[in-house]
Design a protein around this motif. Sequence first.
Motif, PDB file in Angstrom:
ATOM      1  N   THR B 108      11.249  28.855  63.874  1.00 43.42           N
ATOM      2  CA  THR B 108      11.052  30.008  62.974  1.00 43.42           C
ATOM      3  C   THR B 108      12.323  30.386  62.223  1.00 43.42           C
ATOM      4  O   THR B 108      12.252  31.119  61.242  1.00 43.42           O
ATOM      5  N   LEU B 109      13.482  29.876  62.664  1.00 48.27           N
ATOM      6  CA  LEU B 109      14.747  30.283  62.041  1.00 48.27           C
ATOM      7  C   LEU B 109      14.765  29.991  60.539  1.00 48.27           C
ATOM      8  O   LEU B 109      15.077  30.870  59.721  1.00 48.27           O
ATOM      9  N   GLY B 110      14.426  28.773  60.176  1.00 49.11           N
ATOM     10  CA  GLY B 110      14.424  28.390  58.757  1.00 49.11           C
ATOM     11  C   GLY B 110      13.477  29.251  57.925  1.00 49.11           C
ATOM     12  O   GLY B 110      13.900  29.899  56.966  1.00 49.11           O
ATOM     13  N   PRO B 111      12.183  29.263  58.291  1.00 49.57           N
ATOM     14  CA  PRO B 111      11.248  30.070  57.512  1.00 49.57           C
ATOM     15  C   PRO B 111      11.666  31.543  57.413  1.00 49.57           C
ATOM     16  O   PRO B 111      11.580  32.145  56.357  1.00 49.57           O
ATOM     17  N   MET B 112      12.172  32.127  58.517  1.00 56.21           N
ATOM     18  CA  MET B 112      12.502  33.558  58.485  1.00 56.21           C
ATOM     19  C   MET B 112      13.783  33.826  57.711  1.00 56.21           C
ATOM     20  O   MET B 112      13.842  34.747  56.901  1.00 56.21           O
ATOM     21  N   LYS B 113      14.840  33.026  57.964  1.00 55.34           N
ATOM     22  CA  LYS B 113      16.145  33.359  57.382  1.00 55.34           C
ATOM     23  C   LYS B 113      16.380  32.711  56.018  1.00 55.34           C
ATOM     24  O   LYS B 113      17.125  33.241  55.216  1.00 55.34           O
ATOM     25  N   ALA B 114      15.764  31.532  55.787  1.00 56.29           N
ATOM     26  CA  ALA B 114      15.981  30.893  54.487  1.00 56.29           C
ATOM     27  C   ALA B 114      14.867  31.256  53.503  1.00 56.29           C
ATOM     28  O   ALA B 114      15.100  31.360  52.310  1.00 56.29           O
ATOM     29  N   ARG B 115      13.658  31.468  54.029  1.00 59.77           N
ATOM     30  CA  ARG B 115      12.523  31.769  53.154  1.00 59.77           C
ATOM     31  C   ARG B 115      12.177  33.245  53.131  1.00 59.77           C
ATOM     32  O   ARG B 115      11.461  33.702  52.243  1.00 59.77           O
ATOM     33  N   GLY B 116      12.613  33.989  54.142  1.00 54.30           N
ATOM     34  CA  GLY B 116      12.298  35.409  54.198  1.00 54.30           C
ATOM     35  C   GLY B 116      10.873  35.714  54.616  1.00 54.30           C
ATOM     36  O   GLY B 116      10.324  36.775  54.309  1.00 54.30           O
ATOM     37  N   ILE B 117      10.254  34.781  55.358  1.00 60.69           N
ATOM     38  CA  ILE B 117       8.895  35.009  55.865  1.00 60.69           C
ATOM     39  C   ILE B 117       8.968  35.922  57.089  1.00 60.69           C
ATOM     40  O   ILE B 117       9.935  35.866  57.843  1.00 60.69           O
ATOM     41  N   GLY B 118       7.958  36.760  57.287  1.00 58.49           N
ATOM     42  CA  GLY B 118       7.943  37.681  58.423  1.00 58.49           C
ATOM     43  C   GLY B 118       7.817  36.949  59.746  1.00 58.49           C
ATOM     44  O   GLY B 118       7.361  35.805  59.786  1.00 58.49           O
ATOM     45  N   ARG B 119       8.237  37.637  60.846  1.00 53.56           N
ATOM     46  CA  ARG B 119       8.254  36.980  62.151  1.00 53.56           C
ATOM     47  C   ARG B 119       6.869  36.478  62.577  1.00 53.56           C
ATOM     48  O   ARG B 119       6.720  35.319  62.976  1.00 53.56           O
ATOM     49  N   ALA B 120       5.861  37.346  62.443  1.00 55.95           N
ATOM     50  CA  ALA B 120       4.525  36.978  62.921  1.00 55.95           C
ATOM     51  C   ALA B 120       4.008  35.743  62.194  1.00 55.95           C
ATOM     52  O   ALA B 120       3.505  34.804  62.809  1.00 55.95           O
ATOM     53  N   GLU B 121       4.199  35.734  60.885  1.00 58.20           N
ATOM     54  CA  GLU B 121       3.701  34.620  60.090  1.00 58.20           C
ATOM     55  C   GLU B 121       4.474  33.336  60.417  1.00 58.20           C
ATOM     56  O   GLU B 121       3.889  32.259  60.545  1.00 58.20           O
ATOM     57  N   ALA B 122       5.806  33.500  60.588  1.00 58.53           N
ATOM     58  CA  ALA B 122       6.647  32.344  60.907  1.00 58.53           C
ATOM     59  C   ALA B 122       6.248  31.755  62.262  1.00 58.53           C
ATOM     60  O   ALA B 122       6.224  30.531  62.446  1.00 58.53           O
ATOM     61  N   GLN B 123       5.930  32.631  63.215  1.00 62.17           N
ATOM     62  CA  GLN B 123       5.536  32.140  64.542  1.00 62.17           C
ATOM     63  C   GLN B 123       4.195  31.415  64.493  1.00 62.17           C
ATOM     64  O   GLN B 123       3.996  30.398  65.161  1.00 62.17           O
ATOM     65  N   LYS B 124       3.295  31.929  63.661  1.00 65.58           N
ATOM     66  CA  LYS B 124       1.989  31.284  63.511  1.00 65.58           C
ATOM     67  C   LYS B 124       2.175  29.878  62.936  1.00 65.58           C
ATOM     68  O   LYS B 124       1.622  28.891  63.428  1.00 65.58           O
ATOM     69  N   LEU B 125       3.024  29.807  61.896  1.00 68.44           N
ATOM     70  CA  LEU B 125       3.344  28.530  61.259  1.00 68.44           C
ATOM     71  C   LEU B 125       3.962  27.567  62.267  1.00 68.44           C
ATOM     72  O   LEU B 125       3.575  26.397  62.378  1.00 68.44           O
ATOM     73  N   ALA B 126       4.925  28.089  63.043  1.00 60.61           N
ATOM     74  CA  ALA B 126       5.629  27.253  64.017  1.00 60.61           C
ATOM     75  C   ALA B 126       4.653  26.703  65.051  1.00 60.61           C
ATOM     76  O   ALA B 126       4.708  25.517  65.399  1.00 60.61           O
ATOM     77  N   MET B 127       3.757  27.554  65.539  1.00 61.93           N
ATOM     78  CA  MET B 127       2.805  27.094  66.554  1.00 61.93           C
ATOM     79  C   MET B 127       1.889  26.012  65.988  1.00 61.93           C
ATOM     80  O   MET B 127       1.545  25.049  66.671  1.00 61.93           O
ATOM     81  N   GLU B 128       1.513  26.172  64.707  1.00 60.56           N
ATOM     82  CA  GLU B 128       0.692  25.169  64.051  1.00 60.56           C
ATOM     83  C   GLU B 128       1.368  23.793  64.108  1.00 60.56           C
ATOM     84  O   GLU B 128       0.753  22.795  64.471  1.00 60.56           O
ATOM     85  N   TYR B 129       2.664  23.777  63.753  1.00 62.25           N
ATOM     86  CA  TYR B 129       3.362  22.489  63.720  1.00 62.25           C
ATOM     87  C   TYR B 129       3.697  21.988  65.119  1.00 62.25           C
ATOM     88  O   TYR B 129       3.717  20.778  65.350  1.00 62.25           O
ATOM     89  N   LEU B 130       3.953  22.915  66.041  1.00 65.04           N
ATOM     90  CA  LEU B 130       4.193  22.471  67.420  1.00 65.04           C
ATOM     91  C   LEU B 130       2.938  21.807  67.975  1.00 65.04           C
ATOM     92  O   LEU B 130       3.010  20.869  68.767  1.00 65.04           O
TER      93      LEU B 130
END
Lengths: 281, 251
Positions: B108-130
Amino acid sequence: MSAVDATTDGLAAPKRLKRRVAWWKSAWFDVVQFVLLSGLLIWITWRGAASMDYRWQWYRLPRYFYRVIDGELIWGPLINGLFVTLEIAAWGMVLTLIIGLITAILRLSESVGGRVLAKVYLESIRNTPLLVQVSIFYFVLQPILGINNPLWTGILCLAFFEGSFASEIIRAGINSVHRGQWEASTSIGLSKTKTYLYVILPQAIPLMLPPMTGTLINLIKHSAILSFVAVFELTTEARNMIGDTFMSFEVWFVVGPMYLVLTISLSTLVGWLERRVRRHR
Amino acid sequence: MARNTGDNAMIRLEGVSKWFGNFRALCDVDLTVDQGERVVICGPSGSGKSTLIRCINRLEEHESGRIVVDGIVMDDDTKHIADIRAEVGMVFQQFNLFPHLSVLENCTLGPMKARGIGRAEAQKLAMEYLEKVHIPEQAGKFPSQLSGGQQQRVAIARSLCMTPKVMLFDEPTSALDPEMIKEVLDVMIELAETGMTMICVTHEMGFAKTVADKMIFMDAGQIVEAATPADFFSNPKSERTKLFLSQILSH
C-alpha cells in the motif's frame, strides 16, 4: 512449510541441565564482593577526610535544595541549577538533532557547495576543544550577533558541537540501509523526500539510537562547561555554593549523582524506545 | 506530451550506450518492445542485461542514445522520470521488500504515498493483487517471516499495485532455492497471460519457451541475436549464441 515443521518436531529440545555453580562464580558472592568494595571506598574517603580534619556538614545541605517560607515552597540553588541544566539539555537535544540531520543530508547531497560547507563545519568543530569554542561563542560571536543571553549562546554552542557528532551518526545510519531499498522505493514511484521519510529513515533510526544516546548524554555532561561563561546551570550553582560554604565534599558528592540521574534516565528512556522500534524485526 | 505515435511500441531504445568508468556496459543498443509483448533477455554475466533494463526506469542513467517509454522521452526532466516510473514496475533479484513494513503495508505504500489513494482503497487493491500472487493469507506478516519465493511474489504484487503498463524482471529467480523457483515463475506466466508487457532477464529457458514472444541474447553490451523462441532455440544464427545455449542447456 512442512519441511520446516518436520525438523522442529523431530528434534525435541534437550532438557536444560541444572548446572552446579562453583561458589566463587555464584550471584551471592558477586553481591558480597560489590558490597565489600563499596565499603572499602567509602571507608577510604571517610578516613581521608578525617585525617585532614574535614568537618562534614550534611545537615546544611537540604536548604540548598528547597526551603519552605511562610508555607511557600522555594527552590534552592541546586534545584534551580538542575532546571537550567534541563533547559539546556532539552533545547540542546532538539537543535543537535536538527543540525545533525541538516549536515548529514548536505554531506549526502549532490550539491558540491553543500558538501564542502558541511565538511568544513564538521572538521573545524570536531578538531578544536569545546572550551575554546565556548569562549569564541561567548566572547566573539555573542557581541557580534547581538545575542544578549549567555544561556542561548551556550545552548547554541553545545548544539553546534554535538551536532557535528550527531551528523556522522545520522549519515552512517542512512548509508547502512541497503541500496536496493532506494531502488525499490523509487521504482514504485516515491520521490527522494518520501523515500527518506517512509523507507530509509524508519530503517536507519533504530541503528542510530544507541550511538545517538551517547551523543545526547555527552550534551548533558558537556553543559557543565558552560559554568565557565556565567550560565547558571548545575555546576555553576555548585561552585558558587562551595565559594559560600566551603562544603566541597558534600556538594560534589551530591551534584555528581544529580547528573547521573539525568543521564541514566535518558539512556533508560532510549533503551525502552529502542525495544519498541525493533519489536517487528 | 506526445503519446503513442501511430505504431504500437511501448518501449523504444535507439543507440543507447552506457559506460561505468572506462567499461562500456551498453554499446549502441536498439530495441523495440510492443505493447503486450513478452521479451526474455539472456546472456553471460556482465553482458549488460541488467544495465539495459535498469536504464528503462532510470535506476541507471544512459549516456547517449534515446529511450522512449509509452511516448515519454527519458531525459533529465524529473517529471518525465516520475511519469515513466509510474508506468514501469520492477522486480529485483534480491526482492528488496521493505523489512520494517508488513506485507500489506509494502503493497500500500506506493499507492498511498505516491498516488495519494486512501488507506481503505489501497488495502483493497493490495489484497486483490496478493490474491493474484496466491498469498493473501500472509498480508499481516513481515517480509522476514516469509520464504524467498513468497517474498518475491510479494514484490511482484507490490509492483502491480501501482498498475504499471510494463513490468521489468531482473533475474527474479536467481536468488531462490530450487523448489521455490516454480511458484514465482507460475505467477509470472499468469501475469503474461493477462497481456502485460514484460521484459525478463532470466536464465530459466523453460519459462522463456512458454511465455516469450521474443528472445534476446546479449554479450559485451550488445544485442547479438533477437529472434522468436522457436528460431532462437532450434536455429541460433551467431556462434556466440550457440555456445551460450549449449552451455546452459547441456545439463
